[in-house]
Enzyme design. Structure first.
Site, PDB file in Angstrom:
ATOM      1  N   ASN A 114       0.640  -1.124  -0.200  1.00  0.00           N
ATOM      2  CA  ASN A 114       0.086   0.035  -0.039  1.00  0.00           C
ATOM      3  C   ASN A 114       1.010   1.190  -0.033  1.00  0.00           C
ATOM      4  O   ASN A 114       0.526   2.189   0.567  1.00  0.00           O
ATOM      5  CB  ASN A 114      -0.881  -0.033   1.268  1.00  0.00           C
ATOM      6  CG  ASN A 114      -1.923   1.090   1.164  1.00  0.00           C
ATOM      7  OD1 ASN A 114      -2.436   1.425   0.206  1.00  0.00           O
ATOM      8  ND2 ASN A 114      -1.987   1.699   2.496  1.00  0.00           N
ATOM      9  N   GLY A 222      10.981   0.455  -3.586  1.00  0.00           N
ATOM     10  CA  GLY A 222      10.371  -0.610  -3.855  1.00  0.00           C
ATOM     11  C   GLY A 222       9.611  -1.641  -3.084  1.00  0.00           C
ATOM     12  O   GLY A 222      10.054  -1.716  -1.955  1.00  0.00           O
ATOM     13  N   HIS A 223       9.053  -2.602  -3.577  1.00  0.00           N
ATOM     14  CA  HIS A 223       8.168  -3.462  -2.738  1.00  0.00           C
ATOM     15  C   HIS A 223       9.159  -4.708  -2.097  1.00  0.00           C
ATOM     16  O   HIS A 223       8.786  -5.509  -1.283  1.00  0.00           O
ATOM     17  CB  HIS A 223       6.879  -4.027  -3.145  1.00  0.00           C
ATOM     18  CG  HIS A 223       6.935  -4.465  -4.496  1.00  0.00           C
ATOM     19  ND1 HIS A 223       7.808  -5.265  -5.153  1.00  0.00           N
ATOM     20  CD2 HIS A 223       6.129  -4.037  -5.725  1.00  0.00           C
ATOM     21  CE1 HIS A 223       7.611  -5.538  -6.542  1.00  0.00           C
ATOM     22  NE2 HIS A 223       6.666  -4.802  -6.793  1.00  0.00           N
ATOM     23  N   LYS A 396      -4.664  -0.136 -13.000  1.00  0.00           N
ATOM     24  CA  LYS A 396      -3.369   0.757 -13.118  1.00  0.00           C
ATOM     25  C   LYS A 396      -3.792   2.204 -13.753  1.00  0.00           C
ATOM     26  O   LYS A 396      -3.118   3.215 -13.682  1.00  0.00           O
ATOM     27  CB  LYS A 396      -2.441   0.289 -13.945  1.00  0.00           C
ATOM     28  CG  LYS A 396      -1.846  -1.102 -13.609  1.00  0.00           C
ATOM     29  CD  LYS A 396      -0.921  -0.908 -12.131  1.00  0.00           C
ATOM     30  CE  LYS A 396      -0.351  -2.105 -11.546  1.00  0.00           C
ATOM     31  NZ  LYS A 396      -0.031  -1.961 -10.478  1.00  0.00           N
TER      32      LYS A 396
END
Length: 508
Positions: A114, A222-223, A396
């Protein structure tokens, strides 16, 4: 980086080149460490301690960035994954469900990524707070899904949100509205790393502040940062202490990423006798997915190959649907104790993604990032599962939003499912032009969402509005030329039509 060092090293004798480069690397690293200490000195208390932990991770990634000598993948070493390393979903589902579904669920926590803002769709604040269906936001739908599971099976599956410094404050304000839902919600923040000047390779910020000019000197990395930040937050240990063994991780904007009981059962029961620590959901590529990361076998390990790692000469081969048939959905099932072990051993080795950016003032910077799926090679007995396309429904763009708002999908307990009235299980291809990019403008151009049950392809470009109860079937192309405006009247039925200006031509 290689170019930077080469430029500095002109004229140095070949024999001393390696030594020179190593000296330059050490100098750059030393300068970076010194600048990070200066940044820490601009703050006190809790913020300083959080930043110190973040900077330990950043020092690690910066060190590895300076060490990199060319692509991390040697193309010639790439092999197809072994047959049994990517299982078809039907085989997993064919085993059925255990009598104790609740026992499986009580070992699970759901983690949603998130950290993203809705800026690409013209929205302010966290993307998870955009309304996507019947006034429900991504976050609303996620809470409804997990609450439905907890009520149905009398379980306690918590929701964990990985926020970024961009989304944390706004998300936490909203969480109060879920106080009376049957879902425990936890949050933790991913790290905050300094953007690096492309020329000097030093931080662009001069203090830890997130206000004024200093704000654009920072980024969430970044994740792939989930492993370190989850561990550092203390929440990982807390969940393990509560008896949680696995997490299901996915992007919050992927509306197909619901808890799948068959995959959970497979992970919990370990039928092959080998303890699987990591499952990546993959799905079949279409021509729209050519840039998505894929699974390969590399040096005896299952590994994620991203387009950024592919040598230029092989990019077309990478995009080929015939050679690389699947791509990563970023729906991941991971063992919590395995994350804990890898973090404690400092064994999480993720490829670095170098993301160049230009700041508002024109300054060129780089962001050093990592991807969550890249960790697959670090876990024991990792597995891919080839899932139905329905588990990959990301939003997206407003083109994606149109699909999920339409009658193609029905909504039940927070989950979207394809309408049984649609004859083909595939999703239509929708391409909305620049007049539709921002959500607010997109909403004003549709009096109501068209009937799309029999649609194959829709392209809309220019100054176009659609009235109530419009129906689109087959291939429909609506293009308003510059200066023109096209209003599709209420009740219109467009089937295999090209509409341009005032002309309507049957598309054969």
């Amino acid at each position: 980086m290689a170019l930077y060092i080469e430029g500095l090293s002109k004229g140095v004798a070949n024999g001393g080149m390696a030594q020179f480069q190593e000296m330059m690397r050490q100098q750059l690293e030393s300068s970076m460490h010194s600048e990070l200490e200066k940044l820490l000195d601009t703050s006190r208390g809790a913020e300083r301690e959080v930043s110190r932990k973040d900077f330990e991770g950043f020092k690690n990634i910066f060190h590895r960035f300076l060490q990199v000598k060319g692509p991390s993948i040697e193309w010639i070493k790439i092999q197809r994954p072994p047959e049994d390393s990517i299982q078809p979903y039907d085989k997993i589902a064919g085993r059925g469900l255990p009598d104790n579904v609740a026992d499986c669920l009580n070992k699970l926590a759901v983690v949603k990524l998130n950290g993203g803002l809705g800026t690409s769709m013209g929205c302010k604040g966290p993307k998870s707070l955009i309304s996507v269906r019947n006034e429900n936001t991504f976050l609303d739908l996620t809470v409804q899904q997990i609450e439905h599971l907890n009520k149905t099976y009398n379980t306690d599956v918590p929701l964990v949100l990985m926020n970024s410094f961009n989304t944390d404050e706004d998300t936490n304000k909203i969480l109060q509205k879920y106080t009376h839902h049957r879902v425990k919600i936890h949050t933790f923040n991913q790290s905050r790393y300094p953007r690096v000047n492309k020329e000097s390779l030093l931080p662009v910020s001069t203090n830890l502040s997130m206000t004024g000019q200093s704000a654009e000197g920072w980024y969430p990395p970044g994740h792939g940062d989930i492993y370190a930040s989850f561990y550092n937050s203390g929440l990982l240990d807390q969940l393990i202490a509560q008896g949680k063994e696995y997490i299901f991780v996915s992007n919050i904007d992927n509306l197909g990423a619901t808890v799948d009981l068959h995959i959970l059962h497979h992970m919990v029961s370990q039928p092959n006798g080998k303890r699987c620590e990591f499952i990546m959901e993959v799905t079949d590529k279409t021509r729209a997915d050519v840039k998505g990361g894929t699974l390969i076998q590399y040096e005896g390990k299952l590994r994620l190959l991203e387009i950024a790692q592919v040598p230029k000469a092989h990019v077309d081969e990478f995009k080929s649907v015939s050679k690389f048939k699947i791509f990563n959905t970023n729906n991941l099932w991971i063992s919590l104790t395995a994350i804990q072990r890898l973090q404690e051993q400092k064994a999480m080795d993720l490829e670095i993604i170098v993301n160049p950016k230009t700041l508002d003032g024109g300054q060129n910077v780089v962001q050093l990032e990592t991807a969550v799926g890249a960790a697959i090679k670090c876990f024991d007995n990792a597995l891919g599962i080839n899932v139905p396309r329905s588990r990959f429904l990301p939003v997206k763009t407003t083109s994606d939003l149109l699909l999920v708002m339409s009658n193609l999908y029905s909504l039940d307990a927070g989950s979207l499912t394809m309408s049984p009235k649609r004859e083909f299980p595939t999703t239509p291809h929708v391409k909305l032009g620049s007049s539709f990019t921002k959500v607010q403008e997109y909403l004003t151009r549709f009096e109501s969402i068209p009937d799309m049950l029999e649609l194959d392809h829709l392209t809309v470009s220019g100054d176009v509005t659609l009235g109530k109860n419009v129906s689109v079937k087959g291939t429909v192309i609506i293009i308003a030329n510059h200066g023109d405006r096209i209003d599709i009247p209420a009740g219109s039925m467009l089937e295999n039509k090209i509409v341009s200006g005032n002309l309507r031509i049957m598309d054969h």
